[in-house]
Design a protein around this motif. Structure first.
Motif, PDB file in Angstrom:
ATOM      1  N   PRO A 203       0.809  -1.220   0.000  1.00 42.46           N
ATOM      2  CA  PRO A 203       0.000   0.000   0.000  1.00 42.46           C
ATOM      3  C   PRO A 203       0.843   1.271   0.000  1.00 42.46           C
ATOM      4  N   ASP A 204       0.250   2.338  -0.574  1.00 49.12           N
ATOM      5  CA  ASP A 204       0.868   3.664  -0.530  1.00 49.12           C
ATOM      6  C   ASP A 204       0.546   4.292   0.811  1.00 49.12           C
ATOM      7  N   LYS A 205       1.480   5.087   1.332  1.00 49.58           N
ATOM      8  CA  LYS A 205       1.344   5.707   2.651  1.00 49.58           C
ATOM      9  C   LYS A 205       1.067   7.196   2.454  1.00 49.58           C
ATOM     10  N   GLN A 206       0.046   7.712   3.153  1.00 50.08           N
ATOM     11  CA  GLN A 206      -0.299   9.130   3.070  1.00 50.08           C
ATOM     12  C   GLN A 206      -0.575   9.655   4.478  1.00 50.08           C
ATOM     13  N   GLU A 207       0.166  10.681   4.879  1.00 52.90           N
ATOM     14  CA  GLU A 207      -0.052  11.276   6.199  1.00 52.90           C
ATOM     15  C   GLU A 207      -1.062  12.415   6.093  1.00 52.90           C
ATOM     16  N   CYS A 208      -1.975  12.453   7.058  1.00 55.70           N
ATOM     17  CA  CYS A 208      -3.011  13.486   7.105  1.00 55.70           C
ATOM     18  C   CYS A 208      -3.129  14.012   8.531  1.00 55.70           C
ATOM     19  N   GLN A 209      -3.663  15.214   8.651  1.00 53.15           N
ATOM     20  CA  GLN A 209      -3.945  15.817   9.953  1.00 53.15           C
ATOM     21  C   GLN A 209      -5.436  15.712  10.228  1.00 53.15           C
ATOM     22  N   VAL A 210      -5.791  15.364  11.468  1.00 49.21           N
ATOM     23  CA  VAL A 210      -7.193  15.338  11.862  1.00 49.21           C
ATOM     24  C   VAL A 210      -7.636  16.775  12.106  1.00 49.21           C
ATOM     25  N   MET A 211      -8.622  17.229  11.322  1.00 47.03           N
ATOM     26  CA  MET A 211      -9.125  18.596  11.473  1.00 47.03           C
ATOM     27  C   MET A 211     -10.208  18.655  12.550  1.00 47.03           C
ATOM     28  N   TYR A 212     -11.234  17.817  12.406  1.00 53.88           N
ATOM     29  CA  TYR A 212     -12.318  17.784  13.392  1.00 53.88           C
ATOM     30  C   TYR A 212     -13.148  16.522  13.194  1.00 53.88           C
ATOM     31  N   VAL A 213     -14.017  16.258  14.168  1.00 59.12           N
ATOM     32  CA  VAL A 213     -14.943  15.126  14.115  1.00 59.12           C
ATOM     33  C   VAL A 213     -16.345  15.700  14.108  1.00 59.12           C
ATOM     34  N   LYS A 214     -17.166  15.240  13.166  1.00 64.89           N
ATOM     35  CA  LYS A 214     -18.544  15.751  13.105  1.00 64.89           C
ATOM     36  C   LYS A 214     -19.524  14.599  13.246  1.00 64.89           C
ATOM     37  N   GLY A 215     -20.752  14.928  13.628  1.00 64.24           N
ATOM     38  CA  GLY A 215     -21.784  13.911  13.811  1.00 64.24           C
ATOM     39  C   GLY A 215     -21.895  13.482  15.259  1.00 64.24           C
ATOM     40  N   SER A 216     -22.909  12.670  15.529  1.00 57.71           N
ATOM     41  CA  SER A 216     -23.111  12.165  16.890  1.00 57.71           C
ATOM     42  C   SER A 216     -23.419  10.684  16.815  1.00 57.71           C
ATOM     43  N   GLY A 217     -23.165   9.989  17.890  1.00 57.80           N
ATOM     44  CA  GLY A 217     -23.360   8.539  17.918  1.00 57.80           C
ATOM     45  C   GLY A 217     -22.168   7.841  17.300  1.00 57.80           C
ATOM     46  N   ALA A 218     -21.873   6.654  17.789  1.00 58.71           N
ATOM     47  CA  ALA A 218     -20.674   5.932  17.354  1.00 58.71           C
ATOM     48  C   ALA A 218     -20.710   5.616  15.859  1.00 58.71           C
TER      49      ALA A 218
ATOM     50  N   TYR B 183      -9.975   2.679  18.026  1.00 55.24           N
ATOM     51  CA  TYR B 183     -10.094   4.052  18.537  1.00 55.24           C
ATOM     52  C   TYR B 183     -11.571   4.394  18.705  1.00 55.24           C
ATOM     53  N   SER B 184     -11.946   4.819  19.917  1.00 55.25           N
ATOM     54  CA  SER B 184     -13.322   5.249  20.145  1.00 55.25           C
ATOM     55  C   SER B 184     -13.478   6.731  19.836  1.00 55.25           C
ATOM     56  N   THR B 185     -12.361   7.448  19.844  1.00 52.27           N
ATOM     57  CA  THR B 185     -12.351   8.857  19.471  1.00 52.27           C
ATOM     58  C   THR B 185     -10.974   9.194  18.906  1.00 52.27           C
ATOM     59  N   VAL B 186     -10.921  10.253  18.118  1.00 50.35           N
ATOM     60  CA  VAL B 186      -9.658  10.709  17.532  1.00 50.35           C
ATOM     61  C   VAL B 186      -9.522  12.190  17.854  1.00 50.35           C
ATOM     62  N   ASN B 187      -8.374  12.591  18.407  1.00 51.80           N
ATOM     63  CA  ASN B 187      -8.164  13.981  18.807  1.00 51.80           C
ATOM     64  C   ASN B 187      -7.846  14.875  17.618  1.00 51.80           C
ATOM     65  N   GLU B 188      -8.354  16.099  17.674  1.00 49.96           N
ATOM     66  CA  GLU B 188      -8.043  17.084  16.642  1.00 49.96           C
ATOM     67  C   GLU B 188      -6.551  17.398  16.671  1.00 49.96           C
ATOM     68  N   GLY B 189      -5.955  17.541  15.504  1.00 48.46           N
ATOM     69  CA  GLY B 189      -4.538  17.838  15.409  1.00 48.46           C
ATOM     70  C   GLY B 189      -3.652  16.609  15.368  1.00 48.46           C
ATOM     71  N   ALA B 190      -4.217  15.430  15.615  1.00 47.22           N
ATOM     72  CA  ALA B 190      -3.439  14.188  15.567  1.00 47.22           C
ATOM     73  C   ALA B 190      -3.065  13.870  14.124  1.00 47.22           C
ATOM     74  N   THR B 191      -2.032  13.083  13.954  1.00 47.85           N
ATOM     75  CA  THR B 191      -1.616  12.662  12.624  1.00 47.85           C
ATOM     76  C   THR B 191      -2.173  11.278  12.350  1.00 47.85           C
ATOM     77  N   ALA B 192      -2.872  11.132  11.237  1.00 47.89           N
ATOM     78  CA  ALA B 192      -3.408   9.838  10.812  1.00 47.89           C
ATOM     79  C   ALA B 192      -2.663   9.409   9.555  1.00 47.89           C
TER      80      ALA B 192
ATOM     81  N   VAL C 224      -3.718   4.317  10.741  1.00 49.77           N
ATOM     82  CA  VAL C 224      -2.979   4.322  12.000  1.00 49.77           C
ATOM     83  C   VAL C 224      -2.909   5.764  12.492  1.00 49.77           C
ATOM     84  N   VAL C 225      -3.234   5.968  13.760  1.00 50.33           N
ATOM     85  CA  VAL C 225      -3.185   7.311  14.351  1.00 50.33           C
ATOM     86  C   VAL C 225      -1.936   7.412  15.205  1.00 50.33           C
ATOM     87  N   LYS C 226      -1.173   8.489  14.984  1.00 51.16           N
ATOM     88  CA  LYS C 226       0.068   8.722  15.757  1.00 51.16           C
ATOM     89  C   LYS C 226      -0.202   9.668  16.889  1.00 51.16           C
TER      90      LYS C 226
END
Length: 115
Positions: A51-66, A91-100, A113-115
């Protein structure tokens, strides 16, 4: 294997007497996170994906309920990528600003994978 992406954890050959060798493979299903063990005969062919690897930043989480939560990521060109939180196995939640780190085969996301 079986129309799913899997990550092999360990494997070993098993042979009895003069019979053909069999291979016991322990793997994780990447879409569900479940660990499985499968026995394959010596004639079975599987496809290995690099697989190709791509790093992204978590901006925000939207919506409600799992099931309805969507994680919005930004790639290196600041394009938004929306991925359901359920795809973040373990992961039950992902923090804003984290690297995915997204692992992709063509354009399909194989693993996150979340760093």
């Amino acid at each position: 294997y079986d129309e799913r992406y899997c990550q092999v954890k360990e494997w070993y050959a098993h042979k009895q007497g003069r019979g053909a060798a069999a291979y016991h493979v322990t793997y994780d299903e990447l879409d569900t996170g479940k660990q499985r063990v499968q026995k394959f005969g010596s004639g079975v062919k599987l496809v290995k994906v690099e697989p190709d690897k791509q790093e992204c930043q978590v901006m925000y989480v939207k919506g409600s309920g799992a099931e309805e939560k969507i994680v919005v990521l930004a790639d290196d060109e600041y394009n938004e990528i929306e991925i359901p939180l359920a795809r973040f196995i373990g992961y039950s939640t992902v923090n804003e600003g984290a690297t995915a780190v997204l692992y992709k085969d063509d354009e399909e996301i194989v693993k996150i994978v979340v760093k």
